[in-house]
Design a protein around this motif. Structure first.
Motif, PDB file in Angstrom:
ATOM      1  N   VAL A 127      11.409  82.012-106.666  1.00 26.77           N
ATOM      2  CA  VAL A 127      12.841  82.003-106.382  1.00 26.77           C
ATOM      3  C   VAL A 127      13.077  81.248-105.080  1.00 26.77           C
ATOM      4  CG1 VAL A 127      14.901  83.404-105.994  1.00 26.77           C
ATOM      5  CG2 VAL A 127      13.107  84.229-107.545  1.00 26.77           C
ATOM      6  N   GLY A 128      13.947  80.251-105.143  1.00 29.82           N
ATOM      7  CA  GLY A 128      14.208  79.422-103.972  1.00 29.82           C
ATOM      8  C   GLY A 128      13.851  77.973-104.248  1.00 29.82           C
ATOM      9  N   LYS A 129      14.023  77.112-103.241  1.00 34.55           N
ATOM     10  CA  LYS A 129      13.839  75.673-103.448  1.00 34.55           C
ATOM     11  C   LYS A 129      12.418  75.332-103.874  1.00 34.55           C
ATOM     12  CE  LYS A 129      14.076  71.151-101.251  1.00 34.55           C
ATOM     13  NZ  LYS A 129      14.289  70.376-100.019  1.00 34.55           N
ATOM     14  N   GLU A 137      12.505  80.496 -97.147  1.00 31.59           N
ATOM     15  CA  GLU A 137      13.247  81.481 -97.928  1.00 31.59           C
ATOM     16  C   GLU A 137      12.675  81.699 -99.319  1.00 31.59           C
ATOM     17  OE1 GLU A 137      15.170  77.471 -98.779  1.00 31.59           O
ATOM     18  OE2 GLU A 137      14.302  78.526 -97.054  1.00 31.59           O
ATOM     19  N   TRP A 138      11.632  80.939 -99.664  1.00 31.39           N
ATOM     20  CA  TRP A 138      11.007  81.052-100.981  1.00 31.39           C
ATOM     21  C   TRP A 138      10.361  82.422-101.157  1.00 31.39           C
ATOM     22  CZ3 TRP A 138       5.804  81.752-102.320  1.00 31.39           C
ATOM     23  CH2 TRP A 138       5.441  81.465-103.641  1.00 31.39           C
ATOM     24  N   ARG A 174      18.605  83.893-116.340  1.00 33.51           N
ATOM     25  CA  ARG A 174      18.786  83.200-115.060  1.00 33.51           C
ATOM     26  C   ARG A 174      18.776  81.685-115.264  1.00 33.51           C
ATOM     27  NH1 ARG A 174      15.309  85.985-110.171  1.00 33.51           N
ATOM     28  NH2 ARG A 174      15.675  88.174-110.683  1.00 33.51           N
ATOM     29  N   ASN A 212      21.892  79.264-114.202  1.00 34.12           N
ATOM     30  CA  ASN A 212      21.722  78.386-113.050  1.00 34.12           C
ATOM     31  C   ASN A 212      22.669  77.187-113.066  1.00 34.12           C
ATOM     32  OD1 ASN A 212      18.415  79.129-112.227  1.00 34.12           O
ATOM     33  ND2 ASN A 212      19.952  78.673-110.692  1.00 34.12           N
ATOM     34  N   SER A 214      26.011  80.342-108.785  1.00 28.96           N
ATOM     35  CA  SER A 214      25.261  80.093-107.548  1.00 28.96           C
ATOM     36  C   SER A 214      23.963  80.887-107.503  1.00 28.96           C
ATOM     37  CB  SER A 214      26.128  80.457-106.326  1.00 28.96           C
ATOM     38  OG  SER A 214      26.526  81.820-106.390  1.00 28.96           O
ATOM     39  N   GLU A 231      20.268  81.864-107.302  1.00 34.40           N
ATOM     40  CA  GLU A 231      19.171  81.095-106.739  1.00 34.40           C
ATOM     41  C   GLU A 231      18.278  80.549-107.856  1.00 34.40           C
ATOM     42  OE1 GLU A 231      17.396  82.197-102.618  1.00 34.40           O
ATOM     43  OE2 GLU A 231      17.697  84.089-103.700  1.00 34.40           O
ATOM     44  N   THR A 232      17.803  79.338-107.646  1.00 35.47           N
ATOM     45  CA  THR A 232      16.949  78.703-108.652  1.00 35.47           C
ATOM     46  C   THR A 232      15.706  79.555-108.897  1.00 35.47           C
ATOM     47  OG1 THR A 232      17.697  76.508-108.020  1.00 35.47           O
ATOM     48  CG2 THR A 232      15.613  76.645-109.214  1.00 35.47           C
ATOM     49  N   THR A 233      15.448  79.853-110.148  1.00 36.45           N
ATOM     50  CA  THR A 233      14.296  80.651-110.552  1.00 36.45           C
ATOM     51  C   THR A 233      13.408  79.798-111.445  1.00 36.45           C
ATOM     52  OG1 THR A 233      15.608  82.689-110.457  1.00 36.45           O
ATOM     53  CG2 THR A 233      13.549  82.774-111.681  1.00 36.45           C
TER      54      THR A 233
END
Length: 276
Positions: A92-94, A100-101, A114, A118, A122, A124-126
């Motif tokens: 999860v995260g960039k 923040e990953w 998810r 996406n 908004s 978070e990218t999973t």
């Protein structure tokens, strides 16, 4: 990018989305230098001679048409039915180099939801990244076939991994120790490749756990810290659905999903390296 090259690129990739939008989402100089060659139904002899022994990347077309996955994995209902109740690890995260990953354990059904969300929220990218999903779910394993190219050199498969997520998932610039076939089953990905000979210029992290990853963030290049990075030669491509990319050992690569994407990577070793 000059207009002649742009026309060639659109014809080459048959993009279903606007090329300007693609360019805006990619690192500087993308698709303007040297494209990875694409070859249809490449013979094993030609693969050995022109790519395996010489260490040259290639995109192989028309070698996945017999995979059941080609007609099944676009169907979220099928994926939910065969795997929805299973628990999987996701990122999860960039990407894994960002502070923040994080990682989570969720059901495959929740992951599919998810992924669907996406594009419209908004959330978070999973990303289900480099996971041995096919050891876990045999129905999905039966949908794919190990490419014959992976037996070149008399070695054996070291790892078979799934990469599944929405558009904009990123695997940062890094290298792997083995031969790699990246098979694009669903969607499209952008891939940039740097030769193994450029390792020092790509500034690997000094920490042992990250020594195969570059300090250079291609999505946000710090030209003061890395002033020569834009001068380094690379190859890149848009990997289309149904294509395979051969990545030689130690070649650096950056990968970005352009659409919802489901890929499979096959790592294998030379026979003389089986004891490594």
């Amino acid at each position: 990018m000059n207009t002649c090259f742009l026309g060639e690129l659109i014809s080459e990739c048959s993009l279903s989305f606007h090329i300007v939008e693609v360019q805006q989402s990619l690192p500087i100089k993308s698709l303007s230098c040297k494209l990875v060659g694409k070859r249809p139904a490449l013979s094993l002899e030609a693969f050995l001679r022109d790519h395996y022994l010489s260490g040259i990347p290639v995109v192989i077309r028309d070698s996945m048409d017999h995979w059941p996955a080609k007609s099944k994995w676009n169907d979220m209902n099928y994926l939910r039915r065969v795997a929805g109740f299973r628990t999987v690890p996701v990122e999860v995260g960039k990407n894994y180099l960002c502070p923040e990953w994080k990682q989570e354990l969720i059901t495959f059904s929740e992951f599919l939801e998810r992924t669907r969300s996406n594009d419209t929220t908004s959330v978070e990218t999973t990303y289900l990244a480099q996971h041995q999903l096919f050891d876990q779910i045999q129905e999905l394993r039966q949908d794919i076939v190990i490419p014959d190219y992976c037996f070149t050199g008399g070695g054996e498969i070291r790892s078979l991994n799934a990469w599944f997520g929405p558009a904009r998932t990123v695997t940062p610039l890094h290298h792997d120790p083995h031969h790699n076939i990246l098979a694009q089953v669903v969607g499209k990905k952008y891939v940039r490749l740097y030769s193994a000979s450029l390792s020092d210029e790509l500034h690997p992290h000094s920490e042992t756990m990250l020594s195969n990853s570059s300090q250079v963030d291609l999505d946000n290049i710090d030209e003061k810290e890395f002033p020569n990075i834009l001068d380094l030669e690379f190859q890149d491509c848009i990997l289309e659905e149904g294509e395979m990319l051969y990545i030689p050992p130690k070649w650096w690569h950056y990968v970005r999903s352009l659409t919802t994407s489901f890929s499979v990577s096959f790592w294998w070793s030379d026979a003389e390296k089986l004891d490594d």
